[in-house]
Write a protein that holds these residues in place. Structure first.
Motif, mmCIF file in Angstrom:
data_model
loop_
_atom_site.group_PDB
_atom_site.id
_atom_site.type_symbol
_atom_site.label_atom_id
_atom_site.label_comp_id
_atom_site.label_asym_id
_atom_site.label_seq_id
_atom_site.Cartn_x
_atom_site.Cartn_y
_atom_site.Cartn_z
ATOM 1 N N TYR A 114 0.826 -1.209 0.000
ATOM 2 C CA TYR A 114 0.000 0.000 0.000
ATOM 3 C C TYR A 114 0.863 1.263 0.000
ATOM 4 O O TYR A 114 2.040 1.241 0.357
ATOM 5 C CB TYR A 114 -0.917 0.036 1.229
ATOM 6 C CG TYR A 114 -1.880 -1.110 1.359
ATOM 7 C CD1 TYR A 114 -2.282 -1.850 0.255
ATOM 8 C CD2 TYR A 114 -2.399 -1.450 2.606
ATOM 9 C CE1 TYR A 114 -3.184 -2.902 0.386
ATOM 10 C CE2 TYR A 114 -3.300 -2.505 2.747
ATOM 11 C CZ TYR A 114 -3.683 -3.225 1.635
ATOM 12 O OH TYR A 114 -4.556 -4.260 1.792
ATOM 13 N N SER A 115 0.208 2.375 -0.337
ATOM 14 C CA SER A 115 0.955 3.621 -0.483
ATOM 15 C C SER A 115 1.457 4.173 0.853
ATOM 16 O O SER A 115 2.296 5.065 0.879
ATOM 17 C CB SER A 115 0.070 4.675 -1.154
ATOM 18 O OG SER A 115 -1.032 4.961 -0.307
ATOM 19 N N ASN A 116 0.944 3.641 1.970
ATOM 20 C CA ASN A 116 1.459 4.112 3.269
ATOM 21 C C ASN A 116 2.834 3.511 3.583
ATOM 22 O O ASN A 116 3.503 3.913 4.522
ATOM 23 C CB ASN A 116 0.460 3.782 4.400
ATOM 24 C CG ASN A 116 0.193 2.289 4.533
ATOM 25 O OD1 ASN A 116 0.702 1.476 3.766
ATOM 26 N ND2 ASN A 116 -0.597 1.920 5.514
ATOM 27 N N VAL B 128 -11.558 1.213 -10.645
ATOM 28 C CA VAL B 128 -12.107 1.596 -9.342
ATOM 29 C C VAL B 128 -11.286 2.687 -8.659
ATOM 30 O O VAL B 128 -10.058 2.659 -8.662
ATOM 31 C CB VAL B 128 -12.192 0.367 -8.414
ATOM 32 C CG1 VAL B 128 -12.232 0.761 -6.958
ATOM 33 C CG2 VAL B 128 -13.428 -0.436 -8.751
ATOM 34 N N LYS B 129 -12.011 3.675 -8.128
ATOM 35 C CA LYS B 129 -11.369 4.692 -7.306
ATOM 36 C C LYS B 129 -11.800 4.534 -5.857
ATOM 37 O O LYS B 129 -11.010 4.746 -4.945
ATOM 38 C CB LYS B 129 -11.741 6.104 -7.797
ATOM 39 C CG LYS B 129 -11.276 6.396 -9.210
ATOM 40 C CD LYS B 129 -9.773 6.315 -9.346
ATOM 41 C CE LYS B 129 -9.327 6.557 -10.786
ATOM 42 N NZ LYS B 129 -7.935 6.106 -10.989
ATOM 43 N N ILE B 130 -13.092 4.218 -5.644
ATOM 44 C CA ILE B 130 -13.591 3.984 -4.289
ATOM 45 C C ILE B 130 -14.375 2.669 -4.270
ATOM 46 O O ILE B 130 -15.240 2.438 -5.115
ATOM 47 C CB ILE B 130 -14.500 5.136 -3.800
ATOM 48 C CG1 ILE B 130 -13.686 6.443 -3.725
ATOM 49 C CG2 ILE B 130 -15.102 4.805 -2.429
ATOM 50 C CD1 ILE B 130 -14.475 7.642 -3.213
ATOM 51 N N ALA B 131 -14.033 1.803 -3.304
ATOM 52 C CA ALA B 131 -14.761 0.543 -3.142
ATOM 53 C C ALA B 131 -15.350 0.502 -1.749
ATOM 54 O O ALA B 131 -14.790 1.075 -0.816
ATOM 55 C CB ALA B 131 -13.815 -0.632 -3.346
ATOM 56 N N PHE B 132 -16.497 -0.134 -1.633
ATOM 57 C CA PHE B 132 -17.026 -0.341 -0.288
ATOM 58 C C PHE B 132 -17.687 -1.709 -0.163
ATOM 59 O O PHE B 132 -18.084 -2.324 -1.155
ATOM 60 C CB PHE B 132 -17.948 0.798 0.165
ATOM 61 C CG PHE B 132 -19.244 0.958 -0.584
ATOM 62 C CD1 PHE B 132 -19.279 1.649 -1.791
ATOM 63 C CD2 PHE B 132 -20.427 0.457 -0.063
ATOM 64 C CE1 PHE B 132 -20.480 1.821 -2.470
ATOM 65 C CE2 PHE B 132 -21.630 0.630 -0.743
ATOM 66 C CZ PHE B 132 -21.660 1.310 -1.948
ATOM 67 N N LYS C 46 -8.323 4.657 -4.054
ATOM 68 C CA LYS C 46 -7.062 4.759 -4.776
ATOM 69 C C LYS C 46 -6.790 6.230 -5.086
ATOM 70 O O LYS C 46 -7.673 7.074 -4.973
ATOM 71 C CB LYS C 46 -7.143 3.963 -6.088
ATOM 72 C CG LYS C 46 -7.101 2.452 -5.869
ATOM 73 C CD LYS C 46 -6.785 1.696 -7.154
ATOM 74 C CE LYS C 46 -8.010 1.301 -7.889
ATOM 75 N NZ LYS C 46 -7.900 0.345 -8.952
ATOM 76 N N ASP C 47 -5.570 6.501 -5.538
ATOM 77 C CA ASP C 47 -5.142 7.853 -5.910
ATOM 78 C C ASP C 47 -5.417 8.830 -4.765
ATOM 79 O O ASP C 47 -5.189 8.498 -3.634
ATOM 80 C CB ASP C 47 -5.816 8.304 -7.219
ATOM 81 C CG ASP C 47 -5.567 7.309 -8.353
ATOM 82 O OD1 ASP C 47 -4.569 6.565 -8.249
ATOM 83 O OD2 ASP C 47 -6.349 7.259 -9.296
ATOM 84 N N ASP C 48 -5.972 10.013 -5.097
ATOM 85 C CA ASP C 48 -6.139 10.979 -4.006
ATOM 86 C C ASP C 48 -7.562 11.000 -3.443
ATOM 87 O O ASP C 48 -7.968 11.963 -2.809
ATOM 88 C CB ASP C 48 -5.686 12.382 -4.454
ATOM 89 C CG ASP C 48 -6.516 12.889 -5.604
ATOM 90 O OD1 ASP C 48 -7.134 12.041 -6.294
ATOM 91 O OD2 ASP C 48 -6.560 14.108 -5.822
#
Ligand SMILES: [Mn+2]
Length: 342
Positions: free
Chosen positions: A184-186, A272-276, A294-296
């Motif tokens: 992950y990006s963290n 996908v940018k937002i998944a729930f 994802k992304d910002d």
């Protein structure tokens, strides 16, 4: 003994990351500690708490580790020796002066463990959630850390305690869980340097990783295949979601624990940018929701609009008194607004 902790005025509350030296100094002050974490605990919460438990014992403290939930099966590479559930200790609750929490953004997230607290309990809050409410008397919160395990690692360093192999295993599980195995990006250079140091402590990497990842039972696969067949999308595929009903667990023979990690598959959809992921919980009219982005795109903000929170790219909230269809509709509306405002 239900205590109203909201009305307390901590006398030495600290904002910001908190002073690590003062935090560690205060940790040496008390004799008996209760340790806990959020409900439905995962690798970061448990690894962090177990490492802190070991640290306090090395400082000569008495400790009790208590959670609302059982020790998850998938973390069998860690020791559950000290793990107690609230219901197991109800008859003889431990006498403690201080509570140490890790990976817990607010006090309500400890669930029924809260019933063990009294107005004099001194609270140590160790976390990395951006949504952390700094509810402790002592707060050491680093939102830039990839895992609470990274924050606990600082505490060991500050106290100049060399990690034992077991502590290093706890922290590796914490770090690996919250970074998605360093994907992950963290994940930062610091996460990798920390991992290198943990590996140098002689942890059994292959065994740990197998324990963490080779967790699929046939019933879990059956559950996932049901869920995969029901993935829905909106906004040209930028939103993806799945609803889990109680009968999905019943029919597949899977458990709630098996649902952990499923949402990551939704993130693997290219657009996908937002998944729930909506989960009808075992309690009546309670819906648990997990978000990933994802992304910002910031799902902490989305979850916060439903009184939840977490991190920018991974967050959650709970709907009470709603059906899963209502929760689904409300979230979709909120997300559509998010996309139209861009
Ligand atoms: Mn965490």
């Amino acid at each position: 003994m239900e205590t109203d902790l909201k009305n307390r005025t901590p006398t030495h509350r600290r904002k910001g990351a908190g002073d690590l030296k003062a935090f560690c100094k205060a940790l040496k002050t008390y004799d008996h500690y209760l340790l806990s974490c959020h409900v439905a605990p995962e690798g970061d919460a448990i690894g962090s708490i177990l490492a802190m438990n070991s640290l306090l014992r090395r400082l000569g403290k008495k400790t009790s580790v208590v959670s609302e939930d059982p020790f998850p099966e998938r973390l069998s590479c860690l020791s559950s020796k000290y793990w107690k559930q609230v219901d197991q200790i109800r008859a003889a609750p431990p006498r403690f002066q201080a509570l140490v929490l890790a990976d817990c953004p607010n006090l309500d997230r400890i669930g029924r463990v809260k019933q063990l607290l009294n107005p004099d309990t001194v609270i140590f809050n160790i976390d990395h959630h951006i949504s952390n409410l700094y509810f402790g008397h002592y707060n050491y919160v680093r939102p830039e850390a990839a895992a609470s395990g990274e924050v606990v690692f600082d505490i060991f360093k500050s106290l100049r305690l060399a990690l034992t192999k077991e502590e290093a295993t706890n922290l590796y599980v914490a770090l690996s869980t919250d970074t998605g195995s360093f994907k992950y990006s963290n994940t930062s250079a610091r996460s990798h340097l920390m991992a290198a140091e943990l590996i140098r402590c002689g942890i059994r990497l292959e065994q740990i990783n197998e324990g963490l990842n080779a967790t699929y039972s046939l019933s879990k696969i059956n559950l996932y295949s049901r869920l995969f067949s029901r993935v829905r999308t909106a906004e040209n595929g930028r939103i993806a979601w799945v609803v889990l009903k109680r009968e999905d667990l019943r029919d597949s023979g899977a458990t709630y624990e098996d649902t952990e990690g499923f949402i990551d598959f939704l993130k693997y959809l290219r657009e996908v940018k937002i998944a729930f992921f909506l989960i009808e919980s075992s309690q009546d009219s309670e819906i648990r929701v997990s978000f990933r982005s994802k992304d910002d795109y910031d799902v902490n903000k989305i979850a916060a609009s439903f009184e939840g929170g977490g991190h920018k790219k991974a967050a959650g909230c709970t709907f009470r008194g709603a059906t899963v269809e209502e929760a689904e509709r409300i979230i979709l509306e909120r997300l559509r607004r998010e996309f139209s405002s861009r």
